[in-house]
Write an enzyme that holds these catalytic residues in place. Structure first.
Site, PDB file in Angstrom:
ATOM      1  CD  GLU A  17      -2.771   1.151   2.482  1.00  0.00           C
ATOM      2  OE1 GLU A  17      -3.477   0.122   2.607  1.00  0.00           O
ATOM      3  OE2 GLU A  17      -2.819   2.114   3.258  1.00  0.00           O
ATOM      4  CG  HIS A  77      -7.192   2.664  -0.523  1.00  0.00           C
ATOM      5  ND1 HIS A  77      -6.680   2.613   0.749  1.00  0.00           N
ATOM      6  CD2 HIS A  77      -6.567   1.661  -1.196  1.00  0.00           C
ATOM      7  CE1 HIS A  77      -5.793   1.642   0.846  1.00  0.00           C
ATOM      8  NE2 HIS A  77      -5.702   1.052  -0.334  1.00  0.00           N
ATOM      9  NE  ARG A 107     -16.451   6.408   9.205  1.00  0.00           N
ATOM     10  CZ  ARG A 107     -16.493   6.116  10.487  1.00  0.00           C
ATOM     11  NH1 ARG A 107     -17.618   5.693  11.025  1.00  0.00           N
ATOM     12  NH2 ARG A 107     -15.426   6.230  11.239  1.00  0.00           N
ATOM     13  CB  ALA A 137     -17.203   1.473   4.356  1.00  0.00           C
ATOM     14  CG  HIS A 161     -13.940   1.694  13.762  1.00  0.00           C
ATOM     15  ND1 HIS A 161     -14.367   2.884  14.303  1.00  0.00           N
ATOM     16  CD2 HIS A 161     -13.229   2.000  12.660  1.00  0.00           C
ATOM     17  CE1 HIS A 161     -13.928   3.871  13.526  1.00  0.00           C
ATOM     18  NE2 HIS A 161     -13.243   3.359  12.516  1.00  0.00           N
ATOM     19  CD  GLN A 187      -5.976   0.253  10.579  1.00  0.00           C
ATOM     20  OE1 GLN A 187      -4.861   0.285  10.048  1.00  0.00           O
ATOM     21  NE2 GLN A 187      -6.935   1.130  10.303  1.00  0.00           N
TER      22      GLN A 187
HETATM   23  P1  FAD Z   1     -17.193   1.803   8.330  1.00  0.00           P
HETATM   24  O1  FAD Z   1     -17.224   0.348   8.060  1.00  0.00           O
HETATM   25  O2  FAD Z   1     -18.206   2.621   7.661  1.00  0.00           O
HETATM   26  O3  FAD Z   1     -17.373   2.083   9.870  1.00  0.00           O
HETATM   27  C1  FAD Z   1     -16.376   1.938  10.842  1.00  0.00           C
HETATM   28  C2  FAD Z   1     -17.020   1.511  12.140  1.00  0.00           C
HETATM   29  O4  FAD Z   1     -18.123   2.370  12.466  1.00  0.00           O
HETATM   30  C3  FAD Z   1     -17.580   0.121  12.077  1.00  0.00           C
HETATM   31  O5  FAD Z   1     -16.602  -0.870  12.268  1.00  0.00           O
HETATM   32  C4  FAD Z   1     -18.632   0.192  13.168  1.00  0.00           C
HETATM   33  O6  FAD Z   1     -18.042   0.052  14.440  1.00  0.00           O
HETATM   34  C5  FAD Z   1     -19.172   1.598  13.058  1.00  0.00           C
HETATM   35  N1  FAD Z   1     -20.362   1.591  12.167  1.00  0.00           N
HETATM   36  C6  FAD Z   1     -20.460   2.119  10.931  1.00  0.00           C
HETATM   37  N2  FAD Z   1     -21.717   1.922  10.442  1.00  0.00           N
HETATM   38  C7  FAD Z   1     -22.401   1.256  11.387  1.00  0.00           C
HETATM   39  C8  FAD Z   1     -23.725   0.767  11.463  1.00  0.00           C
HETATM   40  N3  FAD Z   1     -24.596   0.947  10.491  1.00  0.00           N
HETATM   41  N4  FAD Z   1     -24.073   0.134  12.574  1.00  0.00           N
HETATM   42  C9  FAD Z   1     -23.206  -0.060  13.611  1.00  0.00           C
HETATM   43  N5  FAD Z   1     -21.930   0.396  13.577  1.00  0.00           N
HETATM   44  C10 FAD Z   1     -21.534   1.049  12.486  1.00  0.00           C
HETATM   45  N6  FAD Z   1      -8.678   6.083   5.478  1.00  0.00           N
HETATM   46  C11 FAD Z   1      -8.560   7.060   4.539  1.00  0.00           C
HETATM   47  O7  FAD Z   1      -8.915   8.199   4.800  1.00  0.00           O
HETATM   48  N7  FAD Z   1      -8.029   6.793   3.293  1.00  0.00           N
HETATM   49  C12 FAD Z   1      -7.637   5.555   2.924  1.00  0.00           C
HETATM   50  O8  FAD Z   1      -7.202   5.336   1.803  1.00  0.00           O
HETATM   51  C13 FAD Z   1      -7.756   4.505   3.889  1.00  0.00           C
HETATM   52  N8  FAD Z   1      -7.358   3.256   3.589  1.00  0.00           N
HETATM   53  C14 FAD Z   1      -7.540   2.245   4.499  1.00  0.00           C
HETATM   54  C15 FAD Z   1      -7.172   0.944   4.150  1.00  0.00           C
HETATM   55  C16 FAD Z   1      -7.341  -0.107   5.039  1.00  0.00           C
HETATM   56  C17 FAD Z   1      -6.947  -1.489   4.627  1.00  0.00           C
HETATM   57  C18 FAD Z   1      -7.899   0.152   6.329  1.00  0.00           C
HETATM   58  C19 FAD Z   1      -8.077  -0.973   7.310  1.00  0.00           C
HETATM   59  C20 FAD Z   1      -8.244   1.442   6.705  1.00  0.00           C
HETATM   60  C21 FAD Z   1      -8.082   2.504   5.786  1.00  0.00           C
HETATM   61  N9  FAD Z   1      -8.445   3.815   6.096  1.00  0.00           N
HETATM   62  C22 FAD Z   1      -8.306   4.820   5.171  1.00  0.00           C
HETATM   63  C23 FAD Z   1      -8.960   4.137   7.438  1.00  0.00           C
HETATM   64  C24 FAD Z   1     -10.490   4.076   7.508  1.00  0.00           C
HETATM   65  O9  FAD Z   1     -11.054   5.086   6.719  1.00  0.00           O
HETATM   66  C25 FAD Z   1     -10.867   4.237   8.990  1.00  0.00           C
HETATM   67  O10 FAD Z   1     -10.487   3.091   9.713  1.00  0.00           O
HETATM   68  C26 FAD Z   1     -12.313   4.629   9.267  1.00  0.00           C
HETATM   69  O11 FAD Z   1     -12.410   5.069  10.614  1.00  0.00           O
HETATM   70  C27 FAD Z   1     -13.284   3.477   9.122  1.00  0.00           C
HETATM   71  O12 FAD Z   1     -13.447   3.129   7.853  1.00  0.00           O
HETATM   72  P2  FAD Z   1     -14.377   1.889   7.448  1.00  0.00           P
HETATM   73  O13 FAD Z   1     -14.389   1.867   5.984  1.00  0.00           O
HETATM   74  O14 FAD Z   1     -14.015   0.658   8.190  1.00  0.00           O
HETATM   75  O15 FAD Z   1     -15.777   2.441   8.008  1.00  0.00           O
END
Ligand code: FAD
Length: 298
Positions: A17, A77, A107, A137, A161, A187
């Site tokens: 990455e 991403h 997200r 997300a 998270h 993560q």
């Molecule tokens: P989501 O899945 O939307 O939500 C995160 C958490 O919120 C969930 O695990 C849950 O606890 C809670 N949640 C959300 N919706 C609900 C629901 N409906 N009901 C109950 N709980 C809910 N960040 C960047 O800015 N740019 C990047 O390019 C980037 N790349 C990444 C790549 C990887 C492999 C990883 C692991 C993370 C990356 N991130 C990046 C960080 C990521 O954006 C953060 O971790 C963010 O806080 C959560 O993103 P997510 O897509 O898991 O969110």
């Protein structure tokens, strides 16, 4: 053009990455890093997206460069924080015209002062103007799925998270999100138990989506401390203390590589479908880890 699900079907994968650099010096370093790491023939590389859209153009440019100049499959991403649905639809169309096959739907996080941690159950800012923004997300992934025939990956958080309302709610959300994805990337974490437990909890809920393990070689105490705090990742004191005692950057890099190789070996033995190395745009540690894990450079 290769779909990540097909690459995973063919065997355990290695991926790297990167982030789009901010200036020409960073761009030159990234080109050198890409050349060195492409020699390991990773199954794919990915490029992060600045939440809020600041890297919209650069992320796309680097994905193109990886595919065209280095002949490696590349995945952008995409974060939905602060984007309207119309903006995301336009980004999807751009990538369709580029012929990409995979995307990581996220997200994203609101920008935080480096000293503060995300609150449990905290609120995120909404996009301005246009149709309403996405809250999570999983919604972004569904929106993309309706428009593009791509493999869609999502983020996984084996230690939970940090903004989750509760451990149970988080696991329920992650299971639902992963069930509709083609693969997930975790993560970073430093204890394989977290990965094993997470995968078996998903399995118990009937979710068998491949979970690629994210590995960040811990070579810098301050940056691992900061990112672990933001992500809710445990930074084991054994690794922390070894790094603190090291007397040179070379020694810290050695410890970081050794830790990542040990973790990677255990994960491959456990049957992880792939390893995803967070490079921070540096080649050396990632290259040494890849070689030691069975992906030597050409
Ligand atoms: P989501 O899945 O939307 O939500 C995160 C958490 O919120 C969930 O695990 C849950 O606890 C809670 N949640 C959300 N919706 C609900 C629901 N409906 N009901 C109950 N709980 C809910 N960040 C960047 O800015 N740019 C990047 O390019 C980037 N790349 C990444 C790549 C990887 C492999 C990883 C692991 C993370 C990356 N991130 C990046 C960080 C990521 O954006 C953060 O971790 C963010 O806080 C959560 O993103 P997510 O897509 O898991 O969110």
């Amino acid at each position: 053009m290769a779909r990540i699900s097909q690459l995973l079907d063919a065997g355990q994968t290695l991926s790297f990455e990167f982030s789009a650099p901010r200036d020409e010096e960073g761009a030159e370093r990234l080109r050198q890093t890409l050349a060195r790491l492409a020699a390991h023939r990773p199954q794919f590389m990915s490029v992060t997206y600045g939440a809020g859209g600041a890297t919209r153009g650069p992320t796309r440019d680097w994905v193109r460069a990886i595919r065209e100049d280095f002949a490696v499959e590349a995945m952008p991403h995409l974060t939905c924080v602060a984007h309207t649905r119309d903006e995301v639809a336009a980004i999807v169309r751009d990538y369709q015209s580029d012929g990409i096959a995979n995307i990581l739907a996220l997200r994203g996080d609101a920008p935080l002062p480096s000293s503060s941690l995300p609150p449990r159950g905290g609120e995120l800012p909404k996009a301005e103007g246009g149709s309403p923004a996405f809250d999570a997300a999983a919604e972004l992934a569904r929106f993309i799925r309706e428009r593009a025939d791509w493999d869609i990956g999502v983020a996984a958080h084996p230690e939970g998270h940090p903004m989750a309302a509760s451990v149970e709610a988080d696991l329920a959300h992650q299971s639902t999100k992963l069930a509709q994805a083609d693969f997930a990337i975790t993560q970073f974490f430093y204890r394989t138990e977290y990965y094993e437990q997470f995968v078996s909890q998903l399995d118990a809920r009937g979710v068998r989506t491949p979970v690629i393990a994210g590995i960040m070689p811990p070579t810098n105490v301050a940056s691992v401390e900061r990112m672990s705090a933001l992500n809710g990742t445990e930074f084991p004191s054994g690794i922390h203390d070894r790094l603190e005692r090291a007397s040179s950057q070379a020694e810290r890099r050695e410890i970081g590589v050794e830790t990542a190789v040990e973790l990677g070996r255990e994960l491959l033995e456990l049957g992880a479908p792939g390893l995803h190395i967070y490079t921070m745009n540096f080649a050396r540690a990632a290259s040494e880890v890849a070689s030691a894990l069975g992906w030597p450079a050409d």
